[in-house]
Design a protein around this motif. Structure first.
Motif, mmCIF file in Angstrom:
data_model
loop_
_atom_site.group_PDB
_atom_site.id
_atom_site.type_symbol
_atom_site.label_atom_id
_atom_site.label_comp_id
_atom_site.label_asym_id
_atom_site.label_seq_id
_atom_site.Cartn_x
_atom_site.Cartn_y
_atom_site.Cartn_z
ATOM 1 N N ASP A 1 0.780 -1.070 -0.079
ATOM 2 C CA ASP A 1 0.187 -0.115 0.170
ATOM 3 C C ASP A 1 0.909 1.155 -0.066
ATOM 4 O O ASP A 1 1.875 1.252 0.729
ATOM 5 C CB ASP A 1 -0.787 0.035 1.361
ATOM 6 N N GLN A 2 0.697 2.079 -0.937
ATOM 7 C CA GLN A 2 1.474 3.196 -1.064
ATOM 8 C C GLN A 2 0.751 4.526 -0.914
ATOM 9 O O GLN A 2 1.163 5.604 -1.357
ATOM 10 C CB GLN A 2 2.530 3.185 -2.337
ATOM 11 N N ASP A 3 -0.654 4.449 -0.221
ATOM 12 C CA ASP A 3 -1.266 5.523 -0.156
ATOM 13 C C ASP A 3 -0.980 6.274 1.192
ATOM 14 O O ASP A 3 -1.748 7.342 1.377
ATOM 15 C CB ASP A 3 -2.746 5.370 -0.290
ATOM 16 N N GLY A 4 -0.070 6.081 1.861
ATOM 17 C CA GLY A 4 0.401 6.803 3.171
ATOM 18 C C GLY A 4 -0.193 6.347 4.394
ATOM 19 O O GLY A 4 -0.018 7.055 5.386
ATOM 20 N N THR A 5 -1.427 5.595 4.335
ATOM 21 C CA THR A 5 -1.771 4.934 5.426
ATOM 22 C C THR A 5 -1.405 4.065 6.099
ATOM 23 O O THR A 5 -0.532 3.323 5.562
ATOM 24 C CB THR A 5 -3.361 4.473 4.965
ATOM 25 N N SER A 6 -1.356 3.843 7.475
ATOM 26 C CA SER A 6 -0.783 3.209 8.206
ATOM 27 C C SER A 6 -1.455 1.944 8.341
ATOM 28 O O SER A 6 -2.834 1.566 8.220
ATOM 29 C CB SER A 6 -0.844 3.540 9.829
ATOM 30 N N THR A 7 -0.820 0.604 8.146
ATOM 31 C CA THR A 7 -1.396 -0.658 8.248
ATOM 32 C C THR A 7 -0.722 -1.601 9.263
ATOM 33 O O THR A 7 -0.665 -2.535 9.374
ATOM 34 C CB THR A 7 -1.213 -1.468 6.924
ATOM 35 N N SER A 8 -0.197 -0.994 10.415
ATOM 36 C CA SER A 8 0.662 -1.491 11.488
ATOM 37 C C SER A 8 -0.539 -2.355 12.294
ATOM 38 O O SER A 8 -1.519 -2.060 12.626
ATOM 39 C CB SER A 8 1.141 -0.543 12.209
ATOM 40 N N ILE A 9 -0.105 -3.736 12.090
ATOM 41 C CA ILE A 9 -1.007 -4.385 12.885
ATOM 42 C C ILE A 9 -1.062 -4.439 14.547
ATOM 43 O O ILE A 9 -1.882 -4.884 15.315
ATOM 44 C CB ILE A 9 -0.903 -6.067 12.641
ATOM 45 N N PHE A 10 0.059 -3.838 14.898
ATOM 46 C CA PHE A 10 0.560 -3.697 16.253
ATOM 47 C C PHE A 10 -0.018 -2.141 16.921
ATOM 48 O O PHE A 10 -0.172 -1.844 18.077
ATOM 49 C CB PHE A 10 1.800 -3.807 16.485
ATOM 50 N N ALA A 11 -0.355 -1.207 15.927
ATOM 51 C CA ALA A 11 -0.285 0.141 16.435
ATOM 52 C C ALA A 11 -1.675 0.187 17.182
ATOM 53 O O ALA A 11 -1.750 0.801 18.186
ATOM 54 C CB ALA A 11 -0.310 1.104 15.328
ATOM 55 N N ARG A 12 -2.600 -0.544 16.780
ATOM 56 C CA ARG A 12 -4.079 -0.601 17.414
ATOM 57 C C ARG A 12 -3.967 -1.259 19.129
ATOM 58 O O ARG A 12 -4.267 -0.662 19.845
ATOM 59 C CB ARG A 12 -5.371 -1.290 16.640
ATOM 60 N N VAL A 13 -3.227 -2.439 18.936
ATOM 61 C CA VAL A 13 -3.102 -2.991 20.305
ATOM 62 C C VAL A 13 -2.402 -2.331 21.361
ATOM 63 O O VAL A 13 -2.481 -2.473 22.465
ATOM 64 C CB VAL A 13 -2.750 -4.555 20.173
ATOM 65 N N LEU A 14 -1.291 -1.550 20.845
ATOM 66 C CA LEU A 14 -0.306 -0.924 21.570
ATOM 67 C C LEU A 14 -0.772 0.321 21.728
ATOM 68 O O LEU A 14 -0.075 1.356 22.585
ATOM 69 C CB LEU A 14 1.206 -1.047 21.118
ATOM 70 N N LYS A 15 -2.065 0.735 21.127
ATOM 71 C CA LYS A 15 -2.456 2.206 21.372
ATOM 72 C C LYS A 15 -1.646 3.264 21.110
ATOM 73 O O LYS A 15 -1.512 4.504 21.653
ATOM 74 C CB LYS A 15 -2.968 2.473 22.993
ATOM 75 N N ILE A 16 -0.673 3.043 19.784
ATOM 76 C CA ILE A 16 -0.094 4.356 19.322
ATOM 77 C C ILE A 16 -0.887 5.247 18.588
ATOM 78 O O ILE A 16 -1.483 4.639 17.429
ATOM 79 C CB ILE A 16 1.055 3.526 18.625
ATOM 80 N N PRO A 17 -0.807 6.553 18.824
ATOM 81 C CA PRO A 17 -1.757 7.182 18.161
ATOM 82 C C PRO A 17 -1.332 7.170 16.600
ATOM 83 O O PRO A 17 -0.173 7.342 16.145
ATOM 84 C CB PRO A 17 -1.466 8.627 18.798
ATOM 85 N N GLU A 18 -2.333 7.788 15.621
ATOM 86 C CA GLU A 18 -2.157 7.774 14.280
ATOM 87 C C GLU A 18 -1.269 8.690 14.043
ATOM 88 O O GLU A 18 -0.283 8.608 13.097
ATOM 89 C CB GLU A 18 -3.345 7.937 13.642
ATOM 90 N N THR A 19 -1.298 9.867 14.847
ATOM 91 C CA THR A 19 -0.348 11.000 14.686
ATOM 92 C C THR A 19 1.084 10.339 14.788
ATOM 93 O O THR A 19 2.076 10.992 13.856
ATOM 94 C CB THR A 19 -0.462 12.137 15.389
ATOM 95 N N VAL A 20 1.585 9.637 15.597
ATOM 96 C CA VAL A 20 2.885 8.969 15.973
ATOM 97 C C VAL A 20 3.079 8.314 14.795
ATOM 98 O O VAL A 20 4.269 7.944 14.074
ATOM 99 C CB VAL A 20 2.911 8.310 17.182
ATOM 100 N N MET A 21 2.066 7.378 14.221
ATOM 101 C CA MET A 21 2.486 6.250 12.991
ATOM 102 C C MET A 21 2.665 7.012 11.887
ATOM 103 O O MET A 21 3.376 6.558 10.829
ATOM 104 C CB MET A 21 1.135 5.587 12.833
ATOM 105 N N LYS A 22 2.366 8.430 11.576
ATOM 106 C CA LYS A 22 2.420 8.939 10.311
ATOM 107 C C LYS A 22 3.973 9.882 10.479
ATOM 108 O O LYS A 22 4.207 10.726 9.470
ATOM 109 C CB LYS A 22 1.315 10.160 10.250
#
Length: 149
Positions: A123-144
């Motif tokens: 996926d090259q649209d810039g969206t996060s597809t991390s499978i761990f961000a949700r369970v680790l509660k990492i905010p989308e702002t950090v993922m970007k």
């Protein structure tokens, strides 16, 4: 080889990621790897973890206070559950684009070839597809955030 429980170090890296960002977390990983693999420090040594965190700008008192709490424990356990479901039990293992998993036990040329072959499918649209961000509660702002090494 030094063996130790890694829960405290995992919690600390997760805390730094959420609180300070991905670049600081990567610098902390580097410092922890150096201290553990090269200097033989244990990854559950609170004093060592506080010293390592100080190198990236986290106050010693803040780190020790965090480590004495249970903050982040549930998230790390949830991430461990995801790893178990995926059948991952060793490091390094690379999870690419949240869907592809490859063992890092391959030689460098094989890994590079695998990643080159995989590139068109990512996926090259810039969206996060991390499978761990949700369970680790990492905010989308950090993922970007851009990773600067």
């Amino acid at each position: 080889r030094i063996a130790s429980n890694t829960m405290k170090s995992h919690r600390l890296v997760q805390y730094v990621t959420k609180t300070y960002g991905i670049n600081e977390a990567e610098h902390l990983y580097d410092e922890l790897n150096h201290r553990h693999f090269e200097l033989g420090n244990k990854l559950n040594d609170e004093e060592m973890l506080a010293e390592a965190a100080m190198k990236i700008g986290v106050e010693r008192r803040e780190t020790l206070q965090f480590l004495k709490s249970n903050e982040g424990l549930g998230e790390i356990r949830a991430a461990q559950g995801v790893l178990r479901k995926m059948g991952i039990s060793s490091i390094p293992t690379f999870i690419v684009d949240g869907k592809y998993c490859v063992s890092g036990a391959l030689d460098g040329d094989s890994l590079a070839r695998y990643f080159r072959d995989l590139l068109p499918e990512l996926d090259q649209d810039g969206t996060s597809t991390s499978i761990f961000a949700r369970v680790l509660k990492i905010p989308e702002t950090v993922m970007k955030q851009d990773l600067i090494l």
